[in-house]
Design a protein around this motif. Structure first.
Motif, mmCIF file in Angstrom:
data_model
loop_
_atom_site.group_PDB
_atom_site.id
_atom_site.type_symbol
_atom_site.label_atom_id
_atom_site.label_comp_id
_atom_site.label_asym_id
_atom_site.label_seq_id
_atom_site.Cartn_x
_atom_site.Cartn_y
_atom_site.Cartn_z
ATOM 1 N N ILE A 67 -10.237 -2.168 -2.604
ATOM 2 C CA ILE A 67 -10.674 -3.810 -2.415
ATOM 3 C C ILE A 67 -9.712 -4.540 -1.875
ATOM 4 N N MET A 68 -8.419 -4.354 -2.044
ATOM 5 C CA MET A 68 -7.399 -5.297 -1.414
ATOM 6 C C MET A 68 -7.583 -5.058 0.093
ATOM 7 N N GLN A 69 -7.612 -3.823 0.552
ATOM 8 C CA GLN A 69 -7.554 -3.619 1.973
ATOM 9 C C GLN A 69 -8.810 -4.057 2.629
ATOM 10 N N GLY A 70 -9.768 -3.792 1.960
ATOM 11 C CA GLY A 70 -10.861 -4.409 2.735
ATOM 12 C C GLY A 70 -11.263 -5.788 2.813
ATOM 13 N N VAL A 71 -10.863 -6.674 1.605
ATOM 14 C CA VAL A 71 -10.994 -8.111 1.813
ATOM 15 C C VAL A 71 -9.784 -8.726 2.851
ATOM 16 N N ALA A 72 -8.725 -8.084 2.937
ATOM 17 C CA ALA A 72 -7.845 -8.253 4.080
ATOM 18 C C ALA A 72 -8.182 -8.218 5.420
ATOM 19 N N SER A 73 -8.956 -7.057 5.530
ATOM 20 C CA SER A 73 -9.538 -6.832 6.797
ATOM 21 C C SER A 73 -10.672 -7.735 7.432
ATOM 22 N N ILE A 79 -0.458 -15.964 -8.368
ATOM 23 C CA ILE A 79 -0.922 -15.227 -9.475
ATOM 24 C C ILE A 79 -0.053 -14.027 -9.816
ATOM 25 N N LEU A 80 1.073 -13.854 -9.194
ATOM 26 C CA LEU A 80 1.887 -12.677 -9.503
ATOM 27 C C LEU A 80 2.929 -12.852 -10.788
ATOM 28 N N SER A 123 0.774 -1.081 -0.121
ATOM 29 C CA SER A 123 -0.008 -0.057 0.055
ATOM 30 C C SER A 123 0.781 1.154 0.032
ATOM 31 N N ILE A 124 1.973 1.164 0.795
ATOM 32 C CA ILE A 124 2.634 2.324 1.101
ATOM 33 C C ILE A 124 3.508 2.659 -0.338
ATOM 34 N N LEU A 127 -6.683 -7.499 -10.381
ATOM 35 C CA LEU A 127 -6.655 -8.967 -9.606
ATOM 36 C C LEU A 127 -5.343 -9.074 -9.321
ATOM 37 N N GLY A 128 -4.254 -8.418 -9.571
ATOM 38 C CA GLY A 128 -2.913 -8.337 -8.789
ATOM 39 C C GLY A 128 -3.254 -7.899 -7.460
ATOM 40 N N PHE A 129 -3.793 -6.837 -7.126
ATOM 41 C CA PHE A 129 -3.921 -6.127 -5.981
ATOM 42 C C PHE A 129 -4.728 -7.050 -4.889
ATOM 43 N N THR A 130 -5.775 -7.625 -5.743
ATOM 44 C CA THR A 130 -6.725 -8.452 -4.903
ATOM 45 C C THR A 130 -6.234 -9.655 -4.313
#
Length: 732
Positions: free
Chosen positions: A606-612, A559-560, A154-155, A548-551
């Motif tokens: 989306i990435m941060q929400g799913v991770a939370s 996937i990377l 994220s940073i 897709l990559g971030f999620t």
């Protein structure tokens, strides 16, 4: 999806890409294909280079990769403009951020997932789950590795997004200063002109701007309706060009110079028609002018500053009347939409919005079918007639390669449909139309390709259990099952991403038409058109893959590598296409970057929400809370960037415009600029897209040469092929 199915899909796509790349390296060396693969560079080739034969033309090589790598940003800018350079910078941004994610997730997160021992990996259905976060036990300390990777990614995204936004904004400001004498700097497009009894639209425009801008108003050019006679004349002239360029059959008497009149009869008809129209305009009744004139006009001002003031000022108490905005460049104007009444635009936009929803609903059918093919076991349970398919030898092809191939075929319909919707909306510029289609395609891809595939994949995966345990809350359901959809999106990246790059290089449609023209129609020069870059197709695909990559980067790190392979090859392929194939006819001056920035911010959320959600399900409440706080920081960062940089994409700096006005006045070039200004939009409108050489900007002439004037976009391919087929049937 089981591991053998994923490997089968990877094998198919690798073989296809290697074959197409090798074939392209051979075909691009053949003299007959120069117009297909070197449309941008064709004017720079010497005649002696076309007929000489070399043996190495039959041997695949990687020379085009080296040339694409060695090209500088100035070369990309010279050929693709600021939009081409911004698109390449978008790909570079994705390479940088996903390289950081790959190093962290593959070497730190993936071992934690692999040795988590939360699920039984002996069954075929769970072979891929041991590589995801689903294999990590609840309350495990290894989840802090996922949390650390989330914060670092994220940073890093914040830093890279800020740098790129700042650089693109700087390039946009430099673009205005680099080309100070473009007609659009002095021109304002006026729509919603009211009709007054006893006077024409032209007289109304003259009175209004003479009264409100007495000092700075220069002149205006009305937009006239294109009637049936004008369209027939243009089609006849096109037919004449085809007849003169196509060799005559031996059974038909050839047309010689002696049989033709001394001057072009089409030009005579055109001049006579124009003179008759002028007489009718001069001596006819004023009421007849309403049927010929559109309620739109190009208004020219003496200074850039005056044009900017007029474009940003409300001209009337009624906001639907005298609507002003900066005019597009002459070759950027989409003339067909200028005559649309401004008051009807909201109706068109509403109908387009409804049509987009209906198209999205229709697209749910192939998406559901695709997810059914992925989950063959559930498909057999639902439809007993299909029992036994999973035990066949071709089961891996059905569940691994076929779903992504079917979805890719349906996805090909999306960009043309969105471009049609953008046209129906009433866009007055070609670049604006393509930008609108790009935004619509991004929203469509994010919902139909990403979210709906997640929902349908979840439904197929949990269909039997839902009838027993009941539906749990949506957050828990998605948190459990989103990582399981990673294998499908891996195959989608390979089939849609890797294969699309091979298709982009080969240009099969243009190549086949070129061969048809050379070997069937016996045209020595063959067929090759100059196309503008398909931003409405490539930008949404690139941003979808970044979503897709971030999620999945911390959920399923495997996937990377597939993403990085796509982006690395895309870097070379698109640089090659911008340098050699596509031509820049119009530009948005970097307006695609705010779209990419907003899409990336959405992907981060989306990435941060799913991770939370997943951290909360795994009983790591502290990590879940800090991941939610990260969402707030992401939104604040986006708000800061919008306030700092976005005004530079919607407005022009007054200081720069005033300095350019003073420089032209002191240097004595102002009269020359204004004299050319009065004929710029008039000539382009008369020629209706076939641009005369004398109106080309100096930078355009320097890049492409005078022989590469007539260009067209890819949406005209079907119409051209249909015209050629009808002509051949009539001719033979």
């Amino acid at each position: 999806m089981i591991l053998p199915a994923l490997l089968t899909s990877a094998g198919f796509n690798i073989v296809i890409c290697i074959g197409f790349f090798s074939l392209y390296s051979i075909l691009r060396k053949q003299p007959n294909n120069l117009k297909v693969y070197f449309g941008q560079r064709l004017a720079q080739l010497q005649p002696g280079q076309k007929n000489h034969y070399f043996f190495d033309r039959l041997i695949p090589s990687a020379g085009w990769l080296v040339k694409a790598w060695e090209a500088s940003d100035d070369d990309i800018y010279a050929c693709g403009g600021i939009d081409g350079l911004v698109f390449i910078r978008l790909i570079v941004f994705c390479i940088r951020i996903f390289s950081v994610a790959a190093v962290l997730c593959i070497f730190l997160v993936l071992p934690v997932n692999l040795f988590g021992q939360a699920i039984d990996g002996t069954t075929p259905e769970s072979q891929m789950d041991i590589f995801t976060i689903r294999n990590v036990q609840e309350g495990s300390k290894g989840l802090w590795a996922h949390f650390f990777a989330l914060y670092v990614i994220s940073i890093s995204s914040y830093v890279l997004l800020y740098i790129e936004f700042k650089n693109v904004a700087r390039m946009r400001l430099e673009q205005v200063i680099r080309f100070p004498r473009r007609p659009s700097h002095f021109t304002v497009l006026v729509r919603g002109i009211p009709w007054y009894d006893g006077e024409s639209y032209s007289e109304a425009v003259s009175k209004h701007f003479s009264r409100c801008y007495n000092v700075s108003y220069l002149a205006h050019q009305m937009v006239y309706r294109s009637g049936t006679i004008q369209k027939l004349m243009m089609e006849t002239e096109k037919m004449y060009k085809v007849l003169t360029e196509t060799p005559i059959n031996q059974y038909v008497q050839p047309i010689t110079l002696e049989t033709l009149p001394p001057s072009n009869p089409l030009k005579i008809v055109a001049s006579e028609t124009e003179s008759a129209l002028k007489k009718h305009t001069k001596h006819g009744r004023k009421s007849d002018m309403k049927d010929q004139e559109c309620a739109a006009a190009f208004v020219f001002f003496k200074t850039r500053y005056a044009a900017m003031v007029a474009s940003y000022t409300i001209q009337s108490k009624d906001p639907m009347l005298w609507v002003t905005d900066f005019a597009p460049e002459p070759y950027d104007v989409y003339w067909a939409n200028l005559c649309i009444p401004y008051k009807l635009l909201w109706i068109r936009k509403t109908l387009v919005f409804i049509g987009t929803i209906l198209f999205s609903v229709w697209f749910l059918l192939p998406t559901t079918l695709v997810q059914g093919l992925v989950n063959i076991a559930q498909l057999e349970t639902t439809f007993p007639i299909l029992r036994g398919i999973s035990k066949k030898q071709y089961a891996n092809i059905i569940s691994g390669y076929l779903p992504s191939l079917v979805l890719t075929c349906f996805v090909l319909l999306v960009p043309p449909v969105m471009l049609m919707f953008a046209t129906l909306e009433g866009a007055v510029s070609r670049s604006g139309r393509k930008k609108s289609a790009c935004c619509k395609a991004i929203i469509f891809f994010f919902w139909n390709i990403f979210f709906y595939n997640l929902f349908t994949g979840t439904w197929w995966d949990r269909m039997n259990k839902l009838t027993v345990t009941g539906l749990k809350d949506m957050a828990t359901l998605l948190g459990n099952l989103i990582p399981g959809q990673a294998p499908f999106f891996m195959t989608y990246i390979m089939t849609t991403g890797w294969a699309s790059l091979a298709y982009e290089l080969m240009q099969p449609f243009v190549l086949i038409v070129n061969w048809f023209c050379q070997f069937v129609l016996m045209r020595k020069e063959g067929y090759g058109d100059l196309y503008t870059f398909p931003y409405h197709t490539e930008v949404p695909r690139t941003l979808l893959f970044s979503l897709l990559g971030f999620t999945f980067c911390i959920l399923a790190p495997l996937i990377l590598p597939f993403l990085l392979v796509y982006y690395f090859f895309a870097y070379f392929v698109y640089r090659n296409q911008i340098l050699n194939v596509y031509i820049t006819r119009y530009n948005t001056n970097g307006s695609y970057w705010p779209i990419a920035h907003n899409a990336t911010i959405f992907s981060l959320v989306i990435m941060q929400g799913v991770a939370s959600i997943i951290f909360g399900m795994k009983n790591v409440g502290t990590a879940s809370g800090f991941a939610f706080i990260l969402i707030i920081f992401t939104l604040l960062f986006n708000l800061y960037c919008r306030h700092k940089f976005l005004p530079l994409f919607t407005n022009k700096a007054v200081q720069d415009l005033i300095e350019m006005d003073r420089h032209d006045e002191h240097s004595g070039r102002l009269e020359e600029v204004l004299s050319r200004l009065l004929s710029s939009y008039n000539k382009v409108g008369t020629y209706s897209g076939n641009h005369p050489t004398d109106l080309l900007s100096p930078e355009y002439k320097k890049i492409c040469g005078d022989s590469m004037v007539v260009t067209r976009s890819k949406e005209d391919e079907t119409r051209f092929v249909l015209f050629v087929c009808l002509f051949v049937c009539y001719y033979y």
